[in-house]
Design an enzyme around this catalytic site. Sequence first.
Site, PDB file in Angstrom:
ATOM      1  N   SER A   1      16.035 -30.855 -36.581  1.00  0.00           N
ATOM      2  CA  SER A   1      15.333 -32.091 -36.940  1.00  0.00           C
ATOM      3  C   SER A   1      13.838 -31.938 -36.735  1.00  0.00           C
ATOM      4  O   SER A   1      13.378 -31.294 -35.807  1.00  0.00           O
ATOM      5  CB  SER A   1      15.819 -33.262 -36.088  1.00  0.00           C
ATOM      6  OG  SER A   1      15.129 -34.446 -36.469  1.00  0.00           O
ATOM      7  N   GLY A   2      13.096 -32.575 -37.645  1.00  0.00           N
ATOM      8  CA  GLY A   2      11.646 -32.595 -37.536  1.00  0.00           C
ATOM      9  C   GLY A   2      10.963 -32.382 -38.863  1.00  0.00           C
ATOM     10  O   GLY A   2       9.749 -32.358 -38.961  1.00  0.00           O
TER      11      GLY A   2
ATOM     12  N   LYS B   1      23.526 -34.147 -34.797  1.00  0.00           N
ATOM     13  CA  LYS B   1      22.492 -34.339 -35.836  1.00  0.00           C
ATOM     14  C   LYS B   1      22.854 -35.497 -36.741  1.00  0.00           C
ATOM     15  O   LYS B   1      21.971 -36.276 -37.151  1.00  0.00           O
ATOM     16  CB  LYS B   1      22.344 -33.063 -36.663  1.00  0.00           C
ATOM     17  CG  LYS B   1      21.319 -33.172 -37.817  1.00  0.00           C
ATOM     18  CD  LYS B   1      19.924 -33.546 -37.342  1.00  0.00           C
ATOM     19  CE  LYS B   1      18.830 -33.410 -38.376  1.00  0.00           C
ATOM     20  NZ  LYS B   1      18.967 -34.105 -39.640  1.00  0.00           N
TER      21      LYS B   1
ATOM     22  N   HIS C   1      21.984 -38.540 -34.901  1.00  0.00           N
ATOM     23  CA  HIS C   1      20.509 -38.619 -34.913  1.00  0.00           C
ATOM     24  C   HIS C   1      20.046 -39.290 -36.202  1.00  0.00           C
ATOM     25  O   HIS C   1      19.222 -40.202 -36.203  1.00  0.00           O
ATOM     26  CB  HIS C   1      19.905 -37.221 -34.794  1.00  0.00           C
ATOM     27  CG  HIS C   1      18.449 -37.151 -35.166  1.00  0.00           C
ATOM     28  ND1 HIS C   1      17.995 -37.093 -36.479  1.00  0.00           N
ATOM     29  CD2 HIS C   1      17.328 -37.166 -34.405  1.00  0.00           C
ATOM     30  CE1 HIS C   1      16.679 -37.063 -36.505  1.00  0.00           C
ATOM     31  NE2 HIS C   1      16.252 -37.113 -35.276  1.00  0.00           N
ATOM     32  N   ASN C   2      20.599 -38.875 -37.325  1.00  0.00           N
ATOM     33  CA  ASN C   2      20.175 -39.431 -38.612  1.00  0.00           C
ATOM     34  C   ASN C   2      20.604 -40.870 -38.793  1.00  0.00           C
ATOM     35  O   ASN C   2      19.887 -41.656 -39.416  1.00  0.00           O
ATOM     36  CB  ASN C   2      20.691 -38.547 -39.747  1.00  0.00           C
ATOM     37  CG  ASN C   2      19.808 -37.335 -39.938  1.00  0.00           C
ATOM     38  OD1 ASN C   2      19.307 -36.769 -38.955  1.00  0.00           O
ATOM     39  ND2 ASN C   2      19.588 -36.928 -41.182  1.00  0.00           N
TER      40      ASN C   2
ATOM     41  N   GLU D   1      18.076 -42.706 -37.007  1.00  0.00           N
ATOM     42  CA  GLU D   1      16.864 -42.601 -37.839  1.00  0.00           C
ATOM     43  C   GLU D   1      16.870 -43.655 -38.929  1.00  0.00           C
ATOM     44  O   GLU D   1      15.881 -44.359 -39.159  1.00  0.00           O
ATOM     45  CB  GLU D   1      16.828 -41.200 -38.440  1.00  0.00           C
ATOM     46  CG  GLU D   1      15.756 -40.904 -39.444  1.00  0.00           C
ATOM     47  CD  GLU D   1      15.959 -39.515 -40.073  1.00  0.00           C
ATOM     48  OE1 GLU D   1      16.046 -38.525 -39.307  1.00  0.00           O
ATOM     49  OE2 GLU D   1      16.049 -39.427 -41.311  1.00  0.00           O
TER      50      GLU D   1
ATOM     51  N   ARG E   1      19.948 -49.346 -47.884  1.00  0.00           N
ATOM     52  CA  ARG E   1      19.376 -48.343 -48.794  1.00  0.00           C
ATOM     53  C   ARG E   1      20.144 -48.376 -50.128  1.00  0.00           C
ATOM     54  O   ARG E   1      19.561 -48.342 -51.193  1.00  0.00           O
ATOM     55  CB  ARG E   1      19.481 -46.938 -48.190  1.00  0.00           C
ATOM     56  CG  ARG E   1      18.564 -46.706 -47.006  1.00  0.00           C
ATOM     57  CD  ARG E   1      18.423 -45.223 -46.732  1.00  0.00           C
ATOM     58  NE  ARG E   1      17.622 -44.941 -45.547  1.00  0.00           N
ATOM     59  CZ  ARG E   1      17.196 -43.714 -45.235  1.00  0.00           C
ATOM     60  NH1 ARG E   1      17.492 -42.678 -46.022  1.00  0.00           N
ATOM     61  NH2 ARG E   1      16.490 -43.505 -44.152  1.00  0.00           N
TER      62      ARG E   1
END
Length: 491
Positions: A135-136, A190, A193-194, A197, A308
């Site tokens: 990530s990043g 991950k 994490h998303n 996010e 979204r």
Amino acid sequence: MDAPTTSTDEPSIAVTGLAAMGAALARNIAGTGRTVHVHNRTPERTRTLVDEHGAEGLVGADDLDALIADMEPPRLVIAMIASGPPIDDLIGQLRERLDPGDVIVDAGNSDFRDTERRAGRLTGTGIGFLGMGVSGGEEGARLGPSLMPAGDRWAFELAEPVLVDIAARATDGTPCCAYLGTGGAGHYVKMVHNGIEYADMGAIAEAVELLRRGGRDTDEMAAIVEGWNGGELGSFLLEITARILRVVDDVDDDVVDDVVDGGTADRHLLLDRVADRASQKGTGRLTAQEALELGEPATTIAEATFHRSLSALVDRRRSAALGDTTIDARPSGIDPDDTAAALLACRLVALAQGFDLLAAGSEAHGWELDLPRVAEIWRAGCIIRSVLLDPIAEALRTDGPHLVTSPAVGRRLDEATPGWRRTTVAAIGAGVPVPVMSSALAWRDALATDRLPTALIQAQRDVFGAHTYERTDRDGTFHSSWTPTRPGTHP
Ligand code: 6PG
């Protein structure tokens, strides 16, 4: 995976897949003084990268045979390619070319279930496999990402010196990289994490919209967001939002020149010309699906994902037989401090829902995830990095995996709730959609409510399906005929 005699040598290193992230990661590794063999399905991209940056320590290979032949065992092949069939195809090709003791790292955004399956495909070959969340974005890959590897422990130990060297550093100097467990644990982390996010990005979008609807000009909005970013709301996403609010649309050069000269030309923000159809590669969706699967109410993460999708239904939005619900184009009562409270609360709720899901996933999939360590490796490098992650790691260490049960987190949420509630009510009253703020508030209120209206759902289910119900005053399960005992005009 069967661990061959682990080598004490540093591995030779390759990166295959040289789009933005792969090229950046290869350069980051080369920057540590290591030679990096680079390969791309289309050789032209390899040659371009080596022409531009070969001197940094990149050695190109036109095909996989050449790539493997150029490398000394043990080999570490990091794949930064699209998830799905491409990674399956690559593993198939590498399986035929690598030796026992070599390692394949899938550094894409793969579905953790695919990663579990792929690990199985390499059983008995002696080839190690790691599924690693990275990530990043491109800048992170180049300068220091947050790395979330999992899979064969011996394979991690072979890769660890490289991964630790390239990972971002938290303010205490700790590398944002940790072995997270077996199989798909890294891609799971991950994925969550998303999901966080998505929720954080949605909350920020709602907060900025409320500032705008409150009649503030672009400079005022940017200044407020920069102020937020300087305090406990500090985060990468707020930092880039403040930057976005300072970018004038550069299509009309004369406008830019005038602005640069301090003029008063029509200062359209580039943001105001960006289409509002939000895209998504699917990691938020995977998080919501997994939450539904495990019965984890990650409502805010799901709402952010659905919003979204709703934003992308352009034709349906245009043809909706609905009037303009905006009661007040300039909603009153939108106070920046209240909006900041709502933003903080939404970030805490997104993190709480994310870690609840990680805890449930860790148990369901047998990973024994170290949740405080996950929070620690998210403190720098990743997209959701923020000031909050240090206290969040501490809360996870002292109070366990469910952040909403942590006194420190609960206290902070309670302090934010009045402003959060005022902001949400004002937005809804003015017809401004705030799916993230409102779903997070509903989640908070539901958890704080002693008796929820879901008792009626149990009664309804027992009426039409004899699904039985439990009682508040005695043990057991019950079924009733629900024959009305009071006079009335019952059907
Ligand atoms: C990261 C990002 C990244 C993400 C892309 C597109 O952690 O660096 O999360 O991995 O996949 O930015 O994400 P969406 O298309 O799902 O918004």
